[in-house]
Design an enzyme around this catalytic site. Structure first.
Site, PDB file in Angstrom:
ATOM      1  N   LYS A  17      -9.673  -2.001   0.700  1.00  0.00           N
ATOM      2  CA  LYS A  17      -9.596  -1.557  -0.365  1.00  0.00           C
ATOM      3  C   LYS A  17      -9.536  -0.218  -1.129  1.00  0.00           C
ATOM      4  O   LYS A  17      -8.909   0.491  -1.167  1.00  0.00           O
ATOM      5  CB  LYS A  17      -9.194  -1.831  -1.275  1.00  0.00           C
ATOM      6  CG  LYS A  17      -9.087  -1.377  -2.750  1.00  0.00           C
ATOM      7  CD  LYS A  17      -7.660  -2.149  -3.051  1.00  0.00           C
ATOM      8  CE  LYS A  17      -7.335  -0.923  -4.362  1.00  0.00           C
ATOM      9  NZ  LYS A  17      -7.356  -1.359  -5.554  1.00  0.00           N
ATOM     10  N   CYS A  20      -9.167   4.235  -9.599  1.00  0.00           N
ATOM     11  CA  CYS A  20      -8.547   4.221  -8.477  1.00  0.00           C
ATOM     12  C   CYS A  20      -9.359   4.940  -7.411  1.00  0.00           C
ATOM     13  O   CYS A  20     -10.178   5.685  -6.777  1.00  0.00           O
ATOM     14  CB  CYS A  20      -7.638   3.348  -8.261  1.00  0.00           C
ATOM     15  SG  CYS A  20      -7.242   1.216  -8.776  1.00  0.00           S
TER      16      CYS A  20
END
Length: 407
Positions: A201, A255
């Protein structure tokens, strides 16, 4: 039953999606106001398709509470900021949630960490908490990492269709959680080990950050040499193996602007490209501010209060202001003693978050001479004619009016 811990931008859509696809769900959040809002039948942020998903989940029996539940499956989706000095992940919210889960969970429960974390976070921070509570990992408690892969503005569709990664100590437990997410996820779900899932991720978002940084650095080069970066990118992208992104005023959200720092913090001697990319993208709000000053001098505009920033959110057509380039630029302007003078407007931000914030587009335009387009909301794309006669700095390359300035 699944107890989803944390009902923010990721936890809430996940809880609603599970509930609307036949899973018994109770959502838990420490924020009483948020829980009360959900129990009153209202969502807590704007998102395409979220209201309908919320309605479906409520009909299916989803519940919201401040209390942690005794059940066999937990999904933890809480914020994971980074420490500004060390750049390492700050796991305090994850640790707090895990401690609370350990106080109520039965033996045999599965604990899924959905929050984005740096590689090794579960080893360093989660396992010790579980063991301190007297549980045997792999017997009494099963650990899983299932990082989210969705973006504000298209969350519902991406929850349904994006591929996912499930990291687990035990492949059988991994397959069990895969089946849980398969209740709604139509994409491919890969089962692997926890550390690989953690790394995957972070690597995904770091890859995107580096690509954006290349475009932004190219914009700086072209600005210094008086070249059109957009024309250069357009022509270069005609090569079959080239896909340069469009430069912009910075990188926001929780993010891309955060996750690469996790790697920098953990591997400071090995992340030169990643650190440089982060620094380039973090420098863009100041670069835009320098352009504003240059254009003001060129146009003879001395009154900073006649400058208006269009857009407060970190991307178009959402209400998410986390790590917003506009907020970063305003902070820089405050250091130059002019941040409280410029005017700001965003159609998606209905509460006052900065000084001189407008909530009416026409009134905003009436009170400024110089418009800096920071976000490409549909509203401004559909109303470009209203900007005629204004000085315009377009940081998003969406305005085709004559005389517009670019970054």
């Amino acid at each position: 039953m699944v107890n989803v811990i944390g009902l923010g931008y990721i936890g809430l859509p996940t809880a609603l999606m599970l509930a609307s696809h036949g899973v018994k769900v109770i959502g838990t959040d420490y924020n009483k106001e948020l829980v009360d809002t959900l129990n009153a039948g209202k969502t807590t942020f704007k998102e395409n398709g979220l209201d309908q998903l919320f309605s479906d989940a409520v009909k299916a029996g989803i519940e919201f509470t401040k209390e942690y539940q005794k059940t066999d499956t937990y999904i933890v989706s809480v914020p994971t900021p980074y420490d500004i000095d060390s750049k390492k992940v700050d796991a305090k919210y994850v640790v707090a949630a895990v401690k609370n889960v350990m106080d109520v969970c039965p033996k045999g429960a599965v604990l899924v960490i959905e929050s984005t974390i740096s590689p090794g976070t579960i080893d360093r921070h989660v396992r010790p908490v579980v063991e301190e509570k007297g549980f045997v990992i792999g017997k009494d408690i099963h650990l899983v990492h299932a990082p989210e892969r969705i973006i504000p503005g298209n969350m519902v569709q991406e929850l349904l269709h994006n591929n996912r990664t499930i990291g687990a100590d035990n492949p059988e437990i991994g397959e069990k959680i895969k089946q849980l997410y398969s209740s709604f996820c139509q994409g491919e779900i890969v089962v692997t080990d926890i550390r690989t899932a953690e790394m995957t991720k972070v690597v995904e978002n770091t890859f995107r950050d580096i690509n954006i940084a290349y475009a932004n650095e190219l914009a700086k080069i072209c600005r210094q040499s008086n070249m059109d970066v957009y024309e250069i990118i357009r022509i270069a992208n005609k090569h079959p193996r080239v896909n340069i992104l469009t430069p912009g005023p910075g990188v926001g959200g929780h993010c891309i602007s955060v996750d690469p720092w996790f790697l920098v913090g953990d591997y400071p001697g090995l992340t030169k490209i990643i650190r440089t990319a982060r620094e380039i993208n973090d420098s863009m709000p100041d670069f835009v501010l320098d352009r504003v000053h240059t254009i003001m001098q060129e146009k003879g505009l001395k009154d900073v209060s006649r400058v208006g920033l269009y857009g407060l959110t970190y991307k178009e057509n959402v209400d998410d202001i986390r790590e917003s380039p506009t907020l970063q630029m305003l902070e820089s302007m405050e250091r130059h003693l002019c941040g409280n003078l410029v005017k700001v407007y965003d159609p998606f931000v209905t509460r006052d978050v900065v000084q001189n914030q407008y909530h009416d587009f026409d009134k905003f335009l009436n009170d400024v001479d110089f418009v800096v387009i920071m976000v490409s909301h549909n509203e401004i794309k559909e109303n470009m004619e209203k900007l005629k006669g204004k000085i315009i700095l377009d940081t998003r390359h969406i305005c085709n009016l004559d005389g517009v300035y670019r970054i």
